[in-house]
Design a protein around this motif. Sequence first.
Motif, short mmCIF file in Angstrom:
data_model
loop_
_atom_site.label_atom_id
_atom_site.label_comp_id
_atom_site.label_asym_id
_atom_site.label_seq_id
_atom_site.Cartn_x
_atom_site.Cartn_y
_atom_site.Cartn_z
N LEU A 68 18.93 57.05 51.62
CA LEU A 68 17.82 57.12 52.49
C LEU A 68 17.98 58.70 52.96
O LEU A 68 18.77 58.77 53.93
CB LEU A 68 17.14 56.16 53.51
CG LEU A 68 16.90 54.81 53.07
CD1 LEU A 68 18.20 54.16 52.42
CD2 LEU A 68 16.31 54.09 53.95
N HIS A 88 9.96 49.80 59.49
CA HIS A 88 11.29 49.96 58.43
C HIS A 88 12.28 48.92 58.60
O HIS A 88 12.63 48.61 57.76
CB HIS A 88 11.77 51.57 58.73
CG HIS A 88 13.30 51.87 58.15
ND1 HIS A 88 13.23 51.86 56.84
CD2 HIS A 88 14.15 51.99 58.87
CE1 HIS A 88 14.66 52.16 56.56
NE2 HIS A 88 15.14 52.24 57.89
N LEU A 92 13.84 46.13 55.96
CA LEU A 92 15.04 46.05 55.67
C LEU A 92 15.50 44.53 56.00
O LEU A 92 16.24 43.99 55.17
CB LEU A 92 15.90 46.94 56.15
CG LEU A 92 15.72 48.36 55.93
CD1 LEU A 92 16.67 49.47 56.67
CD2 LEU A 92 16.21 48.71 54.32
N TYR A 96 17.07 41.59 53.39
CA TYR A 96 18.36 41.07 53.41
C TYR A 96 17.92 39.54 53.41
O TYR A 96 18.54 38.80 52.62
CB TYR A 96 18.74 41.28 54.79
CG TYR A 96 20.07 40.68 55.06
CD1 TYR A 96 21.32 41.15 54.50
CD2 TYR A 96 20.23 39.69 55.79
CE1 TYR A 96 22.48 40.51 54.63
CE2 TYR A 96 21.50 38.93 55.98
CZ TYR A 96 22.52 39.57 55.52
OH TYR A 96 23.70 38.73 55.65
N ALA A 101 19.14 42.56 49.41
CA ALA A 101 19.96 43.70 49.96
C ALA A 101 21.04 43.04 50.83
O ALA A 101 20.73 41.98 51.29
CB ALA A 101 19.04 44.64 50.93
N SER A 104 22.65 47.18 54.93
CA SER A 104 21.88 48.48 55.32
C SER A 104 22.33 49.02 56.62
O SER A 104 22.75 48.35 57.58
CB SER A 104 20.18 47.94 55.51
OG SER A 104 19.58 47.74 54.12
N GLY A 115 20.67 57.07 55.85
CA GLY A 115 21.36 55.99 55.96
C GLY A 115 21.42 55.44 54.38
O GLY A 115 21.15 56.02 53.41
N ILE A 116 21.81 54.13 54.00
CA ILE A 116 22.13 53.65 52.68
C ILE A 116 21.58 52.30 52.90
O ILE A 116 21.47 51.52 53.98
CB ILE A 116 23.42 53.64 52.30
CG1 ILE A 116 24.24 52.70 53.05
CG2 ILE A 116 23.84 54.87 52.08
CD1 ILE A 116 25.66 52.44 52.40
N THR A 117 21.18 51.72 51.59
CA THR A 117 20.93 50.22 51.66
C THR A 117 21.56 49.92 50.19
O THR A 117 21.42 50.69 49.26
CB THR A 117 19.45 49.66 51.65
OG1 THR A 117 18.83 50.09 52.77
CG2 THR A 117 19.22 48.35 51.12
N TYR A 119 21.43 47.33 47.24
CA TYR A 119 20.45 46.36 46.68
C TYR A 119 21.25 45.49 45.70
O TYR A 119 22.09 46.20 44.69
CB TYR A 119 19.16 47.02 45.79
CG TYR A 119 18.36 47.46 46.94
CD1 TYR A 119 17.37 46.76 47.71
CD2 TYR A 119 18.13 48.91 47.40
CE1 TYR A 119 16.44 46.91 48.30
CE2 TYR A 119 17.43 49.30 48.24
CZ TYR A 119 16.53 48.32 48.86
OH TYR A 119 15.41 48.90 49.74
N ALA A 131 13.09 49.79 47.33
CA ALA A 131 13.23 50.83 48.21
C ALA A 131 12.08 51.91 48.60
O ALA A 131 11.78 52.03 49.65
CB ALA A 131 14.47 51.80 47.58
N ASP A 134 9.54 50.67 51.21
CA ASP A 134 9.80 50.92 52.66
C ASP A 134 8.80 51.64 53.28
O ASP A 134 8.56 52.69 52.54
CB ASP A 134 11.24 51.54 52.60
CG ASP A 134 11.63 51.84 54.20
OD1 ASP A 134 10.94 52.13 55.08
OD2 ASP A 134 12.60 51.69 54.26
#
Length: 158
Positions: A68, A88, A92, A96, A101, A104, A115-117, A119, A131, A134
Amino acid sequence: MKKILLLFLMLCLVVSCKSSDANSNEVKPESIAKLKAELIKKGFQIFDYVDEKTQDTILMQQYYIAFLKKGPTRSQNKEEAAELQKAHLAHLGKMYKLGYADISGPFGDDGDIRGITIYNVPTLKMADSLANADPMVKAGRLIIEIHPWWAAKGFPLR
């Protein structure tokens, strides 16, 4: 006598729990075969190999990491940005909860990558779609960059 019996029963319970915990980390070949079949049926990319040291079969699965990154539209006022952040986080959390996901989180610096997620979905197209759903991405505050990533099934973070 009651105290000794109670102590004995508690000791048996502790030993029983420890032995079942030790066995719970073992992955039997038939369970690996079943997991492989389930993942393949769902469309996941997988492969396995035998660890030379332990002789355990390690099952690898392809996941997708979404980076992200700062987007072009960051002119929202404080209230708008706070509402987008709330939406947001809800997005997320939903990813989850639905099992799409696994991890995150934001980065700890103020860089371009926010940041990251990770998947847990079978295709890049699906990861990209989730993604981009979001609210931060829809508002242009974040943009997504996705990469396929391989990890061993069942290995925890340390």
